[in-house]
Design a protein around this motif. Structure first.
Motif, mmCIF file in Angstrom:
data_model
loop_
_atom_site.group_PDB
_atom_site.id
_atom_site.type_symbol
_atom_site.label_atom_id
_atom_site.label_comp_id
_atom_site.label_asym_id
_atom_site.label_seq_id
_atom_site.Cartn_x
_atom_site.Cartn_y
_atom_site.Cartn_z
ATOM 1 N N CYS B 75 0.982 -1.586 -0.007
ATOM 2 C CA CYS B 75 -0.373 0.285 -0.420
ATOM 3 C C CYS B 75 0.843 1.191 -0.098
ATOM 4 O O CYS B 75 0.338 2.262 -0.734
ATOM 5 C CB CYS B 75 -0.683 0.088 1.603
ATOM 6 S SG CYS B 75 -1.872 -1.333 1.379
ATOM 7 N N VAL B 78 2.793 1.786 -3.421
ATOM 8 C CA VAL B 78 1.053 2.349 -4.157
ATOM 9 C C VAL B 78 0.170 3.730 -4.158
ATOM 10 O O VAL B 78 0.371 4.294 -4.797
ATOM 11 C CB VAL B 78 -0.126 1.185 -4.474
ATOM 12 C CG1 VAL B 78 -1.398 1.913 -4.799
ATOM 13 C CG2 VAL B 78 0.716 -0.058 -5.251
ATOM 14 N N ASN B 79 0.810 3.927 -3.138
ATOM 15 C CA ASN B 79 -0.269 5.529 -2.625
ATOM 16 C C ASN B 79 1.343 5.905 -2.999
ATOM 17 O O ASN B 79 1.289 7.592 -3.317
ATOM 18 C CB ASN B 79 0.078 5.488 -0.854
ATOM 19 C CG ASN B 79 -1.438 4.558 -0.430
ATOM 20 O OD1 ASN B 79 -2.300 4.273 -1.370
ATOM 21 N ND2 ASN B 79 -1.492 4.103 0.332
ATOM 22 N N CYS B 82 0.831 6.965 -6.837
ATOM 23 C CA CYS B 82 -0.491 7.688 -6.889
ATOM 24 C C CYS B 82 -0.273 8.761 -6.243
ATOM 25 O O CYS B 82 -1.190 9.720 -7.626
ATOM 26 C CB CYS B 82 -1.377 7.016 -6.592
ATOM 27 S SG CYS B 82 -2.223 7.085 -5.025
ATOM 28 N N GLU B 119 -6.025 -6.307 -4.372
ATOM 29 C CA GLU B 119 -6.577 -4.845 -3.919
ATOM 30 C C GLU B 119 -6.291 -3.822 -4.999
ATOM 31 O O GLU B 119 -7.236 -3.140 -5.535
ATOM 32 C CB GLU B 119 -6.762 -4.487 -2.437
ATOM 33 C CG GLU B 119 -7.956 -4.135 -2.177
ATOM 34 C CD GLU B 119 -8.070 -3.328 -0.696
ATOM 35 O OE1 GLU B 119 -7.668 -4.080 -0.107
ATOM 36 O OE2 GLU B 119 -8.713 -2.135 -0.875
ATOM 37 N N ALA B 120 -4.623 -3.777 -5.021
ATOM 38 C CA ALA B 120 -4.775 -1.825 -5.533
ATOM 39 C C ALA B 120 -4.807 -1.974 -6.916
ATOM 40 O O ALA B 120 -4.560 -1.542 -7.962
ATOM 41 C CB ALA B 120 -3.531 -1.709 -5.233
ATOM 42 N N PRO B 199 -4.538 0.710 -0.589
ATOM 43 C CA PRO B 199 -4.222 1.194 -1.043
ATOM 44 C C PRO B 199 -4.942 2.318 -1.863
ATOM 45 O O PRO B 199 -6.592 2.385 -1.658
ATOM 46 C CB PRO B 199 -3.937 0.571 -2.497
ATOM 47 C CG PRO B 199 -5.678 -0.678 -1.515
ATOM 48 C CD PRO B 199 -5.220 -0.633 -0.118
ATOM 49 N N ASN B 201 -5.063 4.464 -4.726
ATOM 50 C CA ASN B 201 -4.976 4.786 -5.811
ATOM 51 C C ASN B 201 -6.490 4.652 -6.145
ATOM 52 O O ASN B 201 -6.127 5.820 -7.044
ATOM 53 C CB ASN B 201 -3.976 3.628 -6.471
ATOM 54 C CG ASN B 201 -4.820 2.559 -6.554
ATOM 55 O OD1 ASN B 201 -5.564 2.120 -5.688
ATOM 56 N ND2 ASN B 201 -4.461 1.671 -7.785
#
Lengths: 365, 336
Positions: B75, B78-79, B82, B119-120, B199, B201
């Motif tokens: 996460c 990913v964060n 983004c 999930e992401a 996450p 995004n």
């Protein structure tokens, strides 16, 4: 937790600010004794909403700040012994002693562990039977009962490799010393909620009766502190000097007898050196002979070189409310939270750190 | 820089870490893209732009209410990717394992990483494993790096905030920091606070669609909201004022902060996003945030001002104003 909401209610706080303004017509210097109050006042911007007549001063109520240089030197010398693991609460790690700090010693490879409770320190002792665990006992009456309890636990668990360097201090007599100091010009005291929850009201009574200083035991939410200031302003306006409790949800007049008994069982009063203030008779807590095997001062032999005061540091005057943090010549210049010179800038509850973190005072653009 | 060796405080996400980055890494590595200090680098390639970010995860304990180091590692990166406005696509993962670490625990972490990646909507496509001797690590460290593609023309940066902009926060502050600390040895206190590791995004994409003029996104991780907003104020040469009353915080988190002596603005988050948007797009951005996954508690918490440059303030509901300063050193429980 919903109970806290009321103590942060902006409308109630606004009402109290107005009430203080209408009562506090004569100039008054009000000292908050406790470091947690210092932070609460700074974090909530309470100084800013006081009328011009009310000056809020920070006092000697941060246990980290009042720990003497020499005591930190002793702890450092203990940590330097290869057979010792020094366990401490976090705040103490950063405080400079005469020549080093525990953080510096830790980076240099000394075995210094930050623990969150004394139980952690006891567990360390159990897991490391070949090492001696020295727990740095720093704090006021709030902390001392839990350390007393840990010492009794250590006895029950027969942990022969655990001891406490007791640097505890007690609050009321220190306030008496301040009240007698002609340099200190304080008209009223905001008394510490946490300490008072343990010791109750009685030990402060002499402040009002002998020294004529109105005093109010106060909690830590904005409404608590404002209510305390309002009660003090009322006492001053009415020419009264009493010890009152605004923090009734946590403090009983008789305090916490069980905690007091535990403290008395393990500790006895001793003289203590307060950083920047000097030795105040009877304000330390030494470990009783009965528990001598858990007394690091007895168990771990060290002889640190004589302490050295830090040139230019005015923490002593700040702790007595004689000098405001930003009036110190080092404030925000040589002394910042990243590179603290004195303990008032180190401790999260120190008044210099609070001024630095939450206000623009003393900082030039 | 006055320290001559690394202290724990250099890893805290606060001012000392900032000093280390500026005076050692930025000087030594000397790269303009790196010097922007955004969470992800934006790299121009033939055919488009790529966002690229990396982070290393060190957490004690490895498993905590609401997550674990694996979920954090996916996460978090990913964060970070983004925040640039990019759509994260691929991750790498590096494991540093300590001799003696339990394989079932490692499997648990890896499955958690897989679930978070699903999930992401990202894939973990390359990796590395190293084992260090017992005593040379805390069981497991995880590094992740991530890449994403940036739509044409999108260039977000912490240096683009302008006076009059509104500051949005996607949900309650401090959940991750308090969930982790509540499980630390010797400090167990009763709380049902769970880590917010998630996450974001989807949330970022929704805000970008609703507020095309969005200046920047930042996830307030270590050092909390205070570090994030101070970095934005400093990078953009503006001031920011946050209204205390408008900041969503759980009562349990506030209570824990009071007990520990923490400032909730400095407590870490792992599933929250700050967005700075032009005032006329704030309402749309807020609605988008609230309807996106993990954004139901979103709020407009403050605004950007002109001066003093680099300062962040908190306005209380009873008329007081104070500085919101960056964390210095580690956040440690007070003594009393």
């Amino acid at each position: 937790m919903d109970i806290l909401k009321g103590f942060r209610d902006p409308a109630v706080a606004r009402g109290l600010v107005e009430a203080i303004r209408s009562v506090a017509t004569a100039p008054a210097k009000v000292m908050e004794v406790c470091g947690t109050h210092t932070v609460a006042i700074a974090r909530n911007g309470l100084r800013e909403v006081m009328p011009d007549t009310v000056t809020l001063l920070s006092g000697p109520g941060c246990p980290v700040c009042v720990t003497a240089n020499g005591d930190i030197d002793t702890a450092i010398e203990m940590a330097r012994r290869p057979d010792v693991i020094l366990a401490t609460f976090g705040d103490m790690v950063k405080v400079p002693g005469s020549r080093s700090s525990l953080a510096r010693e830790k980076a240099d490879g000394r075995d210094i562990r930050v623990v969150y409770s004394t139980l952690d320190a006891l567990d360390l002792a159990e897991r490391n039977p070949e090492r001696h665990i020295v727990f740095l006992g720093v704090g006021f009456e709030t902390t001392a009962p839990t350390i007393a309890s840990a010492i009794q636990d250590a006895e029950r668990r027969d942990l022969g490799n655990f001891s406490v360097l007791s640097l505890h201090k007690t609050v009321p007599a220190a306030l008496g010393a301040l009240a007698q100091d002609p340099q200190v010009q304080v008209n009223a005291l905001i008394l510490p909620g946490h300490v008072s929850a343990i010791i109750g009201l009685e030990p402060y009574r002499f402040l009002a009766e002998e020294h004529g200083v109105p005093s109010v035991i106060t909690g830590f939410e904005p409404v608590d502190v404002l209510q305390g200031i309002w009660m003090l302003a009322k006492q001053l306006a009415e020419g009264r000097a009493e010890v009152e409790i605004a923090y009734t949800r946590a403090t009983a007049p008789e305090g916490n007898p069980a905690a007091l008994a535990k403290m008395a069982e393990v500790f006895e009063a001793a003289d203590a050196e307060w950083r920047g203030i000097g030795v105040i008779p009877g304000t330390g807590l030494a470990i009783r002979e009965r528990y001598g095997r858990f007394d690091a001062a007895e168990r771990v032999s060290v002889s640190p070189p004589p302490p050295r005061e830090i040139p230019g540091c005015q923490c002593g005057e700040v702790l007595k409310g004689i000098t405001l943090p930003f009036e110190c010549r080092l404030f925000a210049k040589g002394c910042t939270p990243e590179h603290p010179v004195g303990p008032c800038m180190v401790s999260s509850e120190g008044s210099c750190a609070a001024y630095y973190r939450y206000t623009d005072y003393g900082k030039t653009a | 820089m006055r320290a001559d060796s690394i202290l724990l405080a250099h890893g805290s996400g606060g001012t000392m870490m900032r000093e280390l980055i500026e005076e050692v890494f930025l000087v030594g590595l000397a790269d303009d893209e790196l010097a922007r200090l955004d969470d992800a680098a934006v790299l121009e390639l033939p055919g488009g732009a790529l966002a690229f970010s990396t982070d290393t995860y060190v957490v004690d304990p490895l498993f905590f209410p609401g997550g674990d180091i694996g979920r954090l590692a996916v996460c978090g990166t990913v964060n970070d990717v983004c925040t640039s406005g990019a759509t994260p696509l691929y991750l790498s993962v590096g494991f540093v394992l300590e001799e003696g670490f339990a394989i079932p625990d490692l499997k648990r972490v890896v499955v958690s990483m897989r679930d978070a990646a699903i999930e992401a909507g990202v894939r973990i496509v390359t990796g590395d494993t190293k084992v260090v001797e017992r005593g040379h690590g805390d069981g497991l460290y995880v590094n992740t790096a991530g890449v994403g593609v940036l739509p044409e023309g999108v260039r977000l940066s912490g240096s683009l905030c302008r006076p009059g902009d509104e500051v949005l926060l996607s949900g309650t502050l401090g959940d991750h920091g308090i969930a982790v600390i509540s499980t630390r040895e010797g400090l167990s206190f009763s709380t049902d606070v769970r880590s917010d590791a998630a996450p974001l995004n989807g949330l970022v994409a929704a805000v970008r669609a609703a507020a095309p003029g969005v200046r920047c996104f930042r996830d307030p991780t270590r050092g909390g909201l205070a570090s994030t907003l101070n970095e934005l104020a400093s990078a953009s040469g503006v001031s920011i004022t946050v209204r205390d009353e408008d900041v969503p915080v759980r009562e349990q988190v506030l209570g824990a902060c009071e007990m520990l002596g923490y400032d909730v603005y400095q407590v870490a988050n792992e599933g929250k996003m700050v967005a700075v948007v032009p005032a006329d797009q704030a309402a749309g951005a807020l609605a988008a945030m609230r309807s996106a996954p993990y954004g139901e508690d979103a709020a407009v918490i403050g605004e950007v001002g002109e001066s003093p440059a680099g300062k962040v303030y908190v306005q209380t509901g009873f008329g007081a104003k104070r500085i919101m300063d960056m964390l210095v050193g580690e956040q440690l429980p007070r003594i009393c």
